[in-house]
Design a protein around this motif. Sequence first.
Motif, PDB file in Angstrom:
ATOM      1  N   LEU A 386     -19.911  13.773 134.604  1.00  0.00           N
ATOM      2  CA  LEU A 386     -21.100  14.150 133.844  1.00  0.00           C
ATOM      3  C   LEU A 386     -21.747  12.910 133.240  1.00  0.00           C
ATOM      4  O   LEU A 386     -21.057  11.949 132.879  1.00  0.00           O
ATOM      5  CB  LEU A 386     -20.728  15.124 132.722  1.00  0.00           C
ATOM      6  CG  LEU A 386     -19.837  16.319 133.106  1.00  0.00           C
ATOM      7  CD1 LEU A 386     -19.525  17.153 131.877  1.00  0.00           C
ATOM      8  CD2 LEU A 386     -20.513  17.176 134.174  1.00  0.00           C
ATOM      9  N   SER A 387     -23.068  12.934 133.128  1.00  0.00           N
ATOM     10  CA  SER A 387     -23.742  11.878 132.377  1.00  0.00           C
ATOM     11  C   SER A 387     -23.222  11.900 130.943  1.00  0.00           C
ATOM     12  O   SER A 387     -22.828  12.951 130.431  1.00  0.00           O
ATOM     13  CB  SER A 387     -25.258  12.100 132.375  1.00  0.00           C
ATOM     14  OG  SER A 387     -25.790  11.932 133.662  1.00  0.00           O
ATOM     15  N   ASP A 388     -23.238  10.751 130.281  1.00  0.00           N
ATOM     16  CA  ASP A 388     -22.747  10.692 128.897  1.00  0.00           C
ATOM     17  C   ASP A 388     -23.576  11.614 128.008  1.00  0.00           C
ATOM     18  O   ASP A 388     -24.811  11.539 128.007  1.00  0.00           O
ATOM     19  CB  ASP A 388     -22.797   9.261 128.386  1.00  0.00           C
ATOM     20  CG  ASP A 388     -21.845   8.354 129.157  1.00  0.00           C
ATOM     21  OD1 ASP A 388     -20.780   8.854 129.580  1.00  0.00           O
ATOM     22  OD2 ASP A 388     -22.174   7.166 129.356  1.00  0.00           O
ATOM     23  N   TYR A 389     -22.901  12.472 127.253  1.00  0.00           N
ATOM     24  CA  TYR A 389     -23.591  13.512 126.482  1.00  0.00           C
ATOM     25  C   TYR A 389     -23.072  13.649 125.042  1.00  0.00           C
ATOM     26  O   TYR A 389     -23.641  14.404 124.246  1.00  0.00           O
ATOM     27  CB  TYR A 389     -23.410  14.864 127.179  1.00  0.00           C
ATOM     28  CG  TYR A 389     -21.974  15.321 127.253  1.00  0.00           C
ATOM     29  CD1 TYR A 389     -21.394  16.046 126.217  1.00  0.00           C
ATOM     30  CD2 TYR A 389     -21.188  15.005 128.348  1.00  0.00           C
ATOM     31  CE1 TYR A 389     -20.071  16.452 126.274  1.00  0.00           C
ATOM     32  CE2 TYR A 389     -19.865  15.403 128.414  1.00  0.00           C
ATOM     33  CZ  TYR A 389     -19.318  16.123 127.375  1.00  0.00           C
ATOM     34  OH  TYR A 389     -18.000  16.515 127.434  1.00  0.00           O
ATOM     35  N   LYS A 390     -22.021  12.934 124.672  1.00  0.00           N
ATOM     36  CA  LYS A 390     -21.389  13.134 123.362  1.00  0.00           C
ATOM     37  C   LYS A 390     -22.362  12.913 122.201  1.00  0.00           C
ATOM     38  O   LYS A 390     -22.195  13.466 121.116  1.00  0.00           O
ATOM     39  CB  LYS A 390     -20.187  12.200 123.216  1.00  0.00           C
ATOM     40  CG  LYS A 390     -19.013  12.551 124.151  1.00  0.00           C
ATOM     41  CD  LYS A 390     -18.429  13.907 123.777  1.00  0.00           C
ATOM     42  CE  LYS A 390     -17.279  14.300 124.688  1.00  0.00           C
ATOM     43  NZ  LYS A 390     -16.073  13.512 124.486  1.00  0.00           N
ATOM     44  N   HIS A 391     -23.390  12.069 122.418  1.00  0.00           N
ATOM     45  CA  HIS A 391     -24.345  11.756 121.354  1.00  0.00           C
ATOM     46  C   HIS A 391     -25.430  12.817 121.205  1.00  0.00           C
ATOM     47  O   HIS A 391     -26.236  12.752 120.275  1.00  0.00           O
ATOM     48  CB  HIS A 391     -25.020  10.414 121.662  1.00  0.00           C
ATOM     49  CG  HIS A 391     -25.767  10.409 122.958  1.00  0.00           C
ATOM     50  ND1 HIS A 391     -25.128  10.408 124.177  1.00  0.00           N
ATOM     51  CD2 HIS A 391     -27.112  10.431 123.238  1.00  0.00           C
ATOM     52  CE1 HIS A 391     -26.017  10.405 125.151  1.00  0.00           C
ATOM     53  NE2 HIS A 391     -27.228  10.427 124.610  1.00  0.00           N
ATOM     54  N   LEU A 392     -25.472  13.797 122.117  1.00  0.00           N
ATOM     55  CA  LEU A 392     -26.531  14.804 122.096  1.00  0.00           C
ATOM     56  C   LEU A 392     -26.199  15.939 121.129  1.00  0.00           C
ATOM     57  O   LEU A 392     -25.021  16.313 120.964  1.00  0.00           O
ATOM     58  CB  LEU A 392     -26.746  15.373 123.500  1.00  0.00           C
ATOM     59  CG  LEU A 392     -27.173  14.359 124.572  1.00  0.00           C
ATOM     60  CD1 LEU A 392     -27.242  15.022 125.939  1.00  0.00           C
ATOM     61  CD2 LEU A 392     -28.533  13.754 124.210  1.00  0.00           C
ATOM     62  N   PRO A 393     -27.212  16.549 120.483  1.00  0.00           N
ATOM     63  CA  PRO A 393     -26.965  17.652 119.538  1.00  0.00           C
ATOM     64  C   PRO A 393     -26.277  18.860 120.195  1.00  0.00           C
ATOM     65  O   PRO A 393     -25.499  19.556 119.557  1.00  0.00           O
ATOM     66  CB  PRO A 393     -28.377  18.026 119.044  1.00  0.00           C
ATOM     67  CG  PRO A 393     -29.212  16.817 119.330  1.00  0.00           C
ATOM     68  CD  PRO A 393     -28.632  16.176 120.543  1.00  0.00           C
ATOM     69  N   ALA A 394     -26.581  19.088 121.485  1.00  0.00           N
ATOM     70  CA  ALA A 394     -26.027  20.259 122.178  1.00  0.00           C
ATOM     71  C   ALA A 394     -24.763  19.912 122.964  1.00  0.00           C
ATOM     72  O   ALA A 394     -24.466  20.539 123.989  1.00  0.00           O
ATOM     73  CB  ALA A 394     -27.078  20.843 123.107  1.00  0.00           C
TER      74      ALA A 394
END
Length: 636
Positions: A386-394
Amino acid sequence: MESYQEMFKEQYPFNLLTSEEFNDIFGNAAVHEYNKNEFIIHEDQQEDSVEVQFLLSGLAKNIMHRSNGQQLSVNFFYPGDLVGVMMMLTSGEMKFSVQALEATRTLCFDKAKFFEVMSNNTHFSKVVVNEISNMMKSLYNEIKYKSSTADDNDEKELFKKRADAFMEPPTFIHPEKSVEQAARIIQEEKVEALIVSEDRQTMIGMLGYSEILKAYFENGHKKPVKDYATEESFAIASQSFIYDALSYLKHHPTELIPVLHRDTIAGVLRQSSFFTIQNSVYFDLTYRISNATSIDELKSLSPSNNKRFQQFVGSLVGENMYAYDITELISNYNERIHKQIIQIAEEEMVAEGYGAPPINYCFIVMGSLGRKEQAFSTDQDNGLILSDYKHLPAAQKIVDYFKLFGEKINHMLADCGFPLCTGGIMAKEEKWRKSKEEWYESVKNWIEKMDGEEIRDFTIFVDFRPIFGDYSLAYELREFVVARIRRSLNLHQLLMKDTLRFRVPIQPFGRITGVGKKRGLNLKKSAIMQIVNAIRIYSIKYGIEDINTIKRLTALTKQERFHPRDAENAKLALHRLLTFRLQENLRQLDDHLPLSNELNLAHLKKDEKRILRDALIIAKRLQQVLELSYNRNRVV
């Protein structure tokens, strides 16, 4: 020196010696060191000055010198090989030299004692002489085999040809150019479509006759081509079988197919290149896969369920096509089913209210499908990057989305004849569904802290490749993995130790050892994987990115890590072992038996046993070289 002596006592063929014979040979042995390109044995040496040496580490080339001045590379010497014996046994009738290709160490022992032991110990001498005899005959056998399997059937030949052999130069157009300019280029260049690209390397889309007509009907011919270009199009890798393109072109007669090297345009394929190709079962089945809208449709088309596909593969086996090409074809077919299932799963996620994928992802396959070496008996090995997503609100919603998405894909695959992996190596499991940065961290931890149990998962993972989604995520991870694992001696040791768990079931004098009352042989665990694993370990050591075993062998040969004939012998052994596996799978399907990799030795004919024995000897040879390297590193 004593540590080496202890190691050799258990090393074949020296374990055939008595303690007294062993001491006679090794009592006064000495370690010699050679630099790259230094001669271990020179052609001008007198026969009585040639020493018998045992290669401890490094790589050396055996050169035969012809009377016309031409030099012929006969074979390579690997750790565990005896150097010098062949020169003395030919009694000066042929001139040889041995040259180190890298820093090399040998163990030089008493030549007189060696030949004295050979004259007294018939078992030991027979092994040594057979080894030399096999070396001299291998080239002849290779040529003889290849000439006997020539196939004049053009259609079958296409399963051996790759897309890059048929592709033509692409015609590009900048996305800001007008549709009117595009129409003029198509007319002047006499092409079916243009590749829309800003840099003449990466593709934004394609523009063909239908898009141009649409623009003119809408009075949009002055608008930029980016407004009308098709954003998604079928593309094929440069090393894919040409049949994968043909099966698409047959049902899309006005289309042009881009040929990619990774994500860069290498060329294009047109239907005009294939006017002489006839109908094919493979065409029809792959077309049905690409147009299937339900799992029930795909289930009927899966290799384990579709009789037409089984008969088609059976005909290829009967035509003596290389089995590793057939398994690549089966893998490509299975990959098409995987891709269609992923599309159906995406559509279901939307229909059920979860929406389209919230971030970029890449679906990867591993193990035999990753290497494109699948037979009919196979289970799932897959994952998600997966693309890096930990910083996203969702972030949590993204985790939940792909957990459900992975479960859907894995269960749909199981319904279509690809059983769930008993080891849990699937996209629905958290361990195999991670962001790119999490994958990087996992790889670092794997390499630094890996134990014997996790090494089996790693050997499956390292053969990963992308089949759906954002391929750049997989390419970046591949580069990271190759750079990391090449430097890890501990990882190399663990990989070798894991491979050596399963012994190739053949005795010193060629007797095949079966298991149980039925004298069964697990072709995959006891033979095929010994070749695959050995080649993988060498590829990792030398930083080779290819994951297909045949391509790895080719790369090792180009790097001069394998002699061309040794590589050809390994390919031939893999071909024959895979042929047995395919034949056994087809028999099991015909008799409605569970699919397995077990071969009943009692059912083999005399010629079949001989072919199997020869293949196992080559697999055993690779295993012995690995074992010596493993033991040597433990001593060090």
